[in-house]
Write an enzyme that holds these catalytic residues in place. Structure first.
Site, PDB file in Angstrom:
ATOM      1  N   LEU A 118      54.950  20.728  30.939  1.00  9.13           N
ATOM      2  CA  LEU A 118      55.395  19.783  29.738  1.00  9.13           C
ATOM      3  C   LEU A 118      56.182  18.813  30.055  1.00  9.13           C
ATOM      4  O   LEU A 118      57.037  18.000  29.242  1.00  9.13           O
ATOM      5  CB  LEU A 118      55.542  20.516  28.504  1.00  9.13           C
ATOM      6  N   THR A 119      56.764  18.757  31.314  1.00 12.20           N
ATOM      7  CA  THR A 119      57.802  17.725  31.799  1.00 12.20           C
ATOM      8  C   THR A 119      56.975  16.460  31.850  1.00 12.20           C
ATOM      9  O   THR A 119      55.757  16.321  32.257  1.00 12.20           O
ATOM     10  CB  THR A 119      58.331  18.031  33.002  1.00 12.20           C
ATOM     11  N   HIS A 120      57.777  15.435  31.722  1.00 18.90           N
ATOM     12  CA  HIS A 120      57.197  14.113  31.833  1.00 18.90           C
ATOM     13  C   HIS A 120      57.096  13.565  33.286  1.00 18.90           C
ATOM     14  O   HIS A 120      58.060  13.688  33.964  1.00 18.90           O
ATOM     15  CB  HIS A 120      57.712  13.000  30.947  1.00 18.90           C
TER      16      HIS A 120
ATOM     17  N   ASP B 118      62.218  32.410  52.124  1.00 19.63           N
ATOM     18  CA  ASP B 118      60.965  32.656  53.070  1.00 19.63           C
ATOM     19  C   ASP B 118      61.293  32.486  54.545  1.00 19.63           C
ATOM     20  O   ASP B 118      60.755  32.981  55.155  1.00 19.63           O
ATOM     21  CB  ASP B 118      59.800  31.476  52.537  1.00 19.63           C
TER      22      ASP B 118
END
Length: 146
Positions: A66-68, A117
């Site tokens: 939901l980020t622009h 990692d």
């Protein structure tokens, strides 16, 4: 409203926005020494973590639904080796209708996960677990608008 949706920012004016986020990964002293001496099998931990931060900032709308999608005008990752682990700070800036704190947080977390990692073979104990490896303190340090 039910379900989920992006916030409507159509009425907002673009302004200068900046955010700084940070976090830390605790590592064994032997792992820190290997990073400093360039003995990590996967390569240069600092360089790869820095690139991961930049990539994550640019890909934030693909990672956090939901980020622009906004133009990213500046990303400054800072990856610093300490005696007890690696500290990451990411500064992001743009001129847009919404802030860049999620982008800064995405950059920090991606960099920290990349460190993990790259050094996991050094961090594992005899059972294959990571009792000394901990990501902490992920936060937004600064958020500026205007």
């Amino acid at each position: 409203m039910s379900g989920a949706g992006m916030v409507d920012i159509t009425a907002k004016e673009p302004v200068r926005r900046e955010a700084v986020a940070s976090g830390f990964i605790s590592l064994k002293r032997e792992t820190v020494k290997a990073i400093r001496e360039g003995r990590v099998e996967k390569g240069d931990v600092i360089s790869v973590a820095s690139v991961a931060a930049v990539l994550a900032v640019k890909e934030t709308p693909r990672l956090i639904p939901l980020t622009h999608p906004i133009p990213i005008e500046k990303v400054e990752p800072e990856v610093r080796v300490r005696d007890d682990g690696v500290e990451v700070r990411v500064r992001v800036a743009t001129t847009a209708k919404t802030g860049v704190e999620m982008e800064a947080l995405a950059g920090v977390t991606a960099a920290l996960l990349t460190v993990w990692d790259m050094v996991k073979s050094l961090e594992k104990d005899e059972t294959g677990n990571y009792p000394d490896t901990v990501i902490t303190g992920v936060k937004v340090e600064v958020k500026r608008k205007g």
